[in-house]
Design a protein around this motif. Structure first.
Motif, PDB file in Angstrom:
ATOM      1  N   PHE A   1       0.811  -1.216   0.000  1.00 24.38           N
ATOM      2  CA  PHE A   1       0.000   0.000   0.000  1.00 24.38           C
ATOM      3  C   PHE A   1       0.853   1.278   0.000  1.00 24.38           C
ATOM      4  CE2 PHE A   1      -2.619  -3.209   2.276  1.00 24.38           C
ATOM      5  CZ  PHE A   1      -3.552  -3.409   1.264  1.00 24.38           C
ATOM      6  N   SER A   2       2.061   1.196  -0.505  1.00 26.84           N
ATOM      7  CA  SER A   2       2.923   2.381  -0.498  1.00 26.84           C
ATOM      8  C   SER A   2       3.863   2.364  -1.698  1.00 26.84           C
ATOM      9  CB  SER A   2       3.729   2.460   0.802  1.00 26.84           C
ATOM     10  OG  SER A   2       4.602   1.357   0.921  1.00 26.84           O
ATOM     11  N   MET A   3       4.425   3.539  -1.972  1.00 25.02           N
ATOM     12  CA  MET A   3       5.353   3.690  -3.082  1.00 25.02           C
ATOM     13  C   MET A   3       6.438   4.682  -2.684  1.00 25.02           C
ATOM     14  SD  MET A   3       4.685   5.134  -6.972  1.00 25.02           S
ATOM     15  CE  MET A   3       4.638   6.856  -6.472  1.00 25.02           C
ATOM     16  N   ASP A   4       7.672   4.366  -3.024  1.00 26.98           N
ATOM     17  CA  ASP A   4       8.795   5.279  -2.834  1.00 26.98           C
ATOM     18  C   ASP A   4       9.199   5.822  -4.197  1.00 26.98           C
ATOM     19  OD1 ASP A   4       9.284   5.062   0.023  1.00 26.98           O
ATOM     20  OD2 ASP A   4       9.869   3.001  -0.395  1.00 26.98           O
ATOM     21  N   LEU A   5       9.342   7.142  -4.260  1.00 23.00           N
ATOM     22  CA  LEU A   5       9.728   7.809  -5.499  1.00 23.00           C
ATOM     23  C   LEU A   5      10.994   8.619  -5.232  1.00 23.00           C
ATOM     24  CD1 LEU A   5       9.041   8.603  -8.442  1.00 23.00           C
ATOM     25  CD2 LEU A   5       7.679  10.490  -7.506  1.00 23.00           C
ATOM     26  N   SER A   6      12.035   8.326  -5.990  1.00 17.55           N
ATOM     27  CA  SER A   6      13.318   9.021  -5.818  1.00 17.55           C
ATOM     28  C   SER A   6      13.755   9.609  -7.150  1.00 17.55           C
ATOM     29  CB  SER A   6      14.396   8.059  -5.303  1.00 17.55           C
ATOM     30  OG  SER A   6      14.007   7.470  -4.082  1.00 17.55           O
ATOM     31  N   PHE A   7      14.297  10.811  -7.107  1.00 15.97           N
ATOM     32  CA  PHE A   7      14.787  11.434  -8.336  1.00 15.97           C
ATOM     33  C   PHE A   7      15.756  12.545  -7.986  1.00 15.97           C
ATOM     34  CE2 PHE A   7      10.790  13.366  -7.074  1.00 15.97           C
ATOM     35  CZ  PHE A   7      11.040  14.723  -7.116  1.00 15.97           C
ATOM     36  N   GLU A   8      16.468  13.020  -9.020  1.00 16.72           N
ATOM     37  CA  GLU A   8      17.483  14.045  -8.844  1.00 16.72           C
ATOM     38  C   GLU A   8      17.097  15.291  -9.635  1.00 16.72           C
ATOM     39  OE1 GLU A   8      22.278  13.833  -8.250  1.00 16.72           O
ATOM     40  OE2 GLU A   8      21.442  12.801  -9.985  1.00 16.72           O
ATOM     41  N   GLN A   9      17.401  16.443  -9.074  1.00 16.82           N
ATOM     42  CA  GLN A   9      17.090  17.724  -9.685  1.00 16.82           C
ATOM     43  C   GLN A   9      18.393  18.402 -10.125  1.00 16.82           C
ATOM     44  OE1 GLN A   9      15.663  20.791  -6.951  1.00 16.82           O
ATOM     45  NE2 GLN A   9      13.916  21.156  -8.303  1.00 16.82           N
ATOM     46  N   TYR A  10      18.328  19.153 -11.234  1.00 19.98           N
ATOM     47  CA  TYR A  10      19.531  19.772 -11.787  1.00 19.98           C
ATOM     48  C   TYR A  10      19.341  21.284 -11.950  1.00 19.98           C
ATOM     49  CZ  TYR A  10      20.849  14.991 -12.989  1.00 19.98           C
ATOM     50  OH  TYR A  10      21.171  13.651 -12.922  1.00 19.98           O
ATOM     51  N   LYS A  11      20.464  22.010 -11.955  1.00 17.99           N
ATOM     52  CA  LYS A  11      20.476  23.438 -12.217  1.00 17.99           C
ATOM     53  C   LYS A  11      21.438  23.729 -13.367  1.00 17.99           C
ATOM     54  CE  LYS A  11      19.337  26.055  -8.032  1.00 17.99           C
ATOM     55  NZ  LYS A  11      18.519  27.077  -8.711  1.00 17.99           N
ATOM     56  N   GLN A  12      21.051  24.705 -14.215  1.00 14.01           N
ATOM     57  CA  GLN A  12      21.971  25.156 -15.247  1.00 14.01           C
ATOM     58  C   GLN A  12      22.840  26.274 -14.681  1.00 14.01           C
ATOM     59  OE1 GLN A  12      20.218  26.670 -18.863  1.00 14.01           O
ATOM     60  NE2 GLN A  12      22.193  27.379 -19.647  1.00 14.01           N
ATOM     61  N   ILE A  13      24.134  26.059 -14.714  1.00 17.58           N
ATOM     62  CA  ILE A  13      25.104  27.071 -14.286  1.00 17.58           C
ATOM     63  C   ILE A  13      26.128  27.179 -15.400  1.00 17.58           C
ATOM     64  CG2 ILE A  13      26.671  27.830 -12.461  1.00 17.58           C
ATOM     65  CD1 ILE A  13      25.220  25.640 -10.708  1.00 17.58           C
ATOM     66  N   GLY A  14      26.099  28.292 -16.097  1.00 17.25           N
ATOM     67  CA  GLY A  14      26.895  28.412 -17.312  1.00 17.25           C
ATOM     68  C   GLY A  14      26.246  27.587 -18.411  1.00 17.25           C
ATOM     69  N   ASP A  15      27.049  26.785 -19.071  1.00 20.34           N
ATOM     70  CA  ASP A  15      26.549  25.942 -20.164  1.00 20.34           C
ATOM     71  C   ASP A  15      26.148  24.544 -19.698  1.00 20.34           C
ATOM     72  OD1 ASP A  15      26.308  27.352 -22.452  1.00 20.34           O
ATOM     73  OD2 ASP A  15      28.245  26.812 -23.304  1.00 20.34           O
ATOM     74  N   GLU A  16      26.456  24.188 -18.470  1.00 20.35           N
ATOM     75  CA  GLU A  16      26.269  22.811 -18.028  1.00 20.35           C
ATOM     76  C   GLU A  16      25.203  22.712 -16.936  1.00 20.35           C
ATOM     77  OE1 GLU A  16      29.910  20.934 -16.959  1.00 20.35           O
ATOM     78  OE2 GLU A  16      30.935  21.492 -18.817  1.00 20.35           O
ATOM     79  N   PHE A  17      24.695  21.481 -16.773  1.00 21.49           N
ATOM     80  CA  PHE A  17      23.701  21.203 -15.746  1.00 21.49           C
ATOM     81  C   PHE A  17      24.360  20.400 -14.624  1.00 21.49           C
ATOM     82  CE2 PHE A  17      21.222  22.171 -19.434  1.00 21.49           C
ATOM     83  CZ  PHE A  17      20.092  22.815 -18.938  1.00 21.49           C
ATOM     84  N   TYR A  18      24.127  20.849 -13.392  1.00 25.70           N
ATOM     85  CA  TYR A  18      24.745  20.230 -12.227  1.00 25.70           C
ATOM     86  C   TYR A  18      23.658  19.708 -11.278  1.00 25.70           C
ATOM     87  CZ  TYR A  18      28.974  22.705 -13.749  1.00 25.70           C
ATOM     88  OH  TYR A  18      30.044  23.165 -14.468  1.00 25.70           O
ATOM     89  N   PRO A  19      23.914  18.545 -10.631  1.00 28.04           N
ATOM     90  CA  PRO A  19      22.937  18.068  -9.637  1.00 28.04           C
ATOM     91  C   PRO A  19      22.755  19.091  -8.525  1.00 28.04           C
ATOM     92  CG  PRO A  19      24.554  16.362 -10.161  1.00 28.04           C
ATOM     93  CD  PRO A  19      25.060  17.630 -10.785  1.00 28.04           C
ATOM     94  N   SER A  20      21.504  19.366  -8.177  1.00 24.14           N
ATOM     95  CA  SER A  20      21.232  20.360  -7.136  1.00 24.14           C
ATOM     96  C   SER A  20      20.575  19.748  -5.898  1.00 24.14           C
ATOM     97  CB  SER A  20      20.347  21.483  -7.679  1.00 24.14           C
ATOM     98  OG  SER A  20      19.119  20.971  -8.167  1.00 24.14           O
ATOM     99  N   LYS A  21      19.661  18.787  -6.100  1.00 25.92           N
ATOM    100  CA  LYS A  21      18.981  18.180  -4.957  1.00 25.92           C
ATOM    101  C   LYS A  21      18.614  16.734  -5.272  1.00 25.92           C
ATOM    102  CE  LYS A  21      16.664  22.374  -3.210  1.00 25.92           C
ATOM    103  NZ  LYS A  21      15.337  22.992  -2.929  1.00 25.92           N
ATOM    104  N   ASP A  22      18.575  15.915  -4.225  1.00 27.61           N
ATOM    105  CA  ASP A  22      18.019  14.564  -4.303  1.00 27.61           C
ATOM    106  C   ASP A  22      16.713  14.540  -3.527  1.00 27.61           C
ATOM    107  OD1 ASP A  22      20.055  13.427  -5.831  1.00 27.61           O
ATOM    108  OD2 ASP A  22      21.279  13.012  -4.058  1.00 27.61           O
TER     109      ASP A  22
END
Length: 327
Positions: free
Chosen positions: A98-119
């Motif tokens: 009766f439950s579900m775990d959802l995990s994902f990563e968030q990114y930010k653009q800094i300059g030309d590249e995308f960097y992980p910002s939050k889990d």
């Protein structure tokens, strides 16, 4: 011993034998019942557990779909977390009773590249979010529970808690070989395209949209609200709701409407604890789209040159990385 005594002795012996035999039968019956009960209980448990799992999968497949919960989480972050994006392949789902775990990563653009910002690690029981754990990878932390005056982007009528002059001095002290994320509060309301035209040689990544509530950062019922907006740049990330979007403004409005039935869940996912979607949707539909603040990224020198623009009111410095600019 006469024959009468023999008869009495024989009878007693037979009674004792029958008594012992009956006790053994009773004990065997009790033990048999115990094992039957144990086996029956195990059988029921073994039937219940897979049945419950099937009901869980059925619920997330056909009731409140797992993709719906995933869509609500991602949509909320796109409109409330400036300069962020998500990758579809980064989403991980795990189902239990009766439950579900959802995990994902968030990114930010800094300059030309995308960097992980939050889990993000979200735990749902049915469709209720019961646990939300966020691990930041940022050097600077956006306010978790914004108040009226501690926003990083503010309306022209609003003051801010941070010292913008100090932020400009910090920017000036950075090495030339760096790229910067910067939050700009504007002196008036503008069309997003106007801001892009003025801020050349940098990427305008996110625009805060005026919804009639940002003059004092309070909704009509007196609740503190926070900026909402949309990504400005083209986003070809497969998971992005703005992928191949002809109008980011209209996509943004549609996202707000899609999110409205799940507003309580959206508030739990976001660090912004009051979205007031109905009020803000009504305003946008009547008055259109204007911005009072944007997030930009680019070389340190190009960000610094934007101070000369009349439209720029406040600066709040975001993330800083080593040079990766190839434009």
């Amino acid at each position: 011993m006469d024959s009468y005594e023999k008869l009495i002795y024989k009878a007693k012996k037979e009674d004792l034998h029958l008594s012992n035999d009956g006790t053994k039968k009773i004990k065997r019956a009790i033990n048999s019942s115990k094992w039957k009960l144990i086996l029956s209980t195990l059988t029921v448990i073994l039937l219940i557990v897979p049945t419950c799992y099937m009901l869980t999968f059925g619920y997330y497949a056909f009731g409140t779909k797992s993709t719906t919960l995933m869509d609500v989480a991602s949509t909320t972050l796109y409109i409330t977390e400036p300069n962020t994006t998500l990758e579809e392949m980064e989403f991980e789902m795990d189902f239990s009773l009766f439950s579900m775990d959802l995990s994902f990563e968030q990114y930010k653009q800094i300059g030309d590249e995308f960097y992980p910002s939050k889990d993000y690690d979200l735990h749902f029981v049915l469709n209720n979010l019961v646990n939300n754990e966020t691990t930041s990878k940022l050097e600077k932390i956006y306010p978790q529970y914004p108040t009226q005056t501690n926003q990083w982007i503010s309306h022209p009528n609003q003051s801010v808690e941070f010292n913008s002059d100090k932020e400009w001095r910090m920017l000036a002290g950075l090495p030339e070989e760096t790229v910067v994320e910067a939050y700009f509060s504007l002196d008036d309301l503008y069309q997003v395209q106007e801001v892009e035209n003025e801020m050349k040689n940098v990427d305008v990544t996110w625009a805060a949209i005026y919804t009639g509530t940002e003059d004092n950062m309070l909704s009509s019922n007196g609740e503190v609200i926070s900026p909402i907006g949309y990504p400005v740049q083209l986003d070809q990330t497969y998971w992005s709701p703005f992928r191949d979007s002809e109008s980011h403004e209209e996509t943004f409005l549609k996202m707000l409407k899609d999110l409205q039935p799940y507003e309580d869940l959206a508030v739990e996912v976001s660090s912004h604890k009051n979205l007031e979607l109905e009020e803000r949707i009504n305003y946008i539909e009547k008055n259109g789209f204007e911005t009072y603040g944007v997030v930009v990224t680019g070389p340190k020198s190009e960000i610094e040159s934007l101070r000369e623009l009349d439209m720029v009111r406040y600066l709040k410095l975001g993330e800083v990385k080593l040079w990766n600019w190839a434009q």
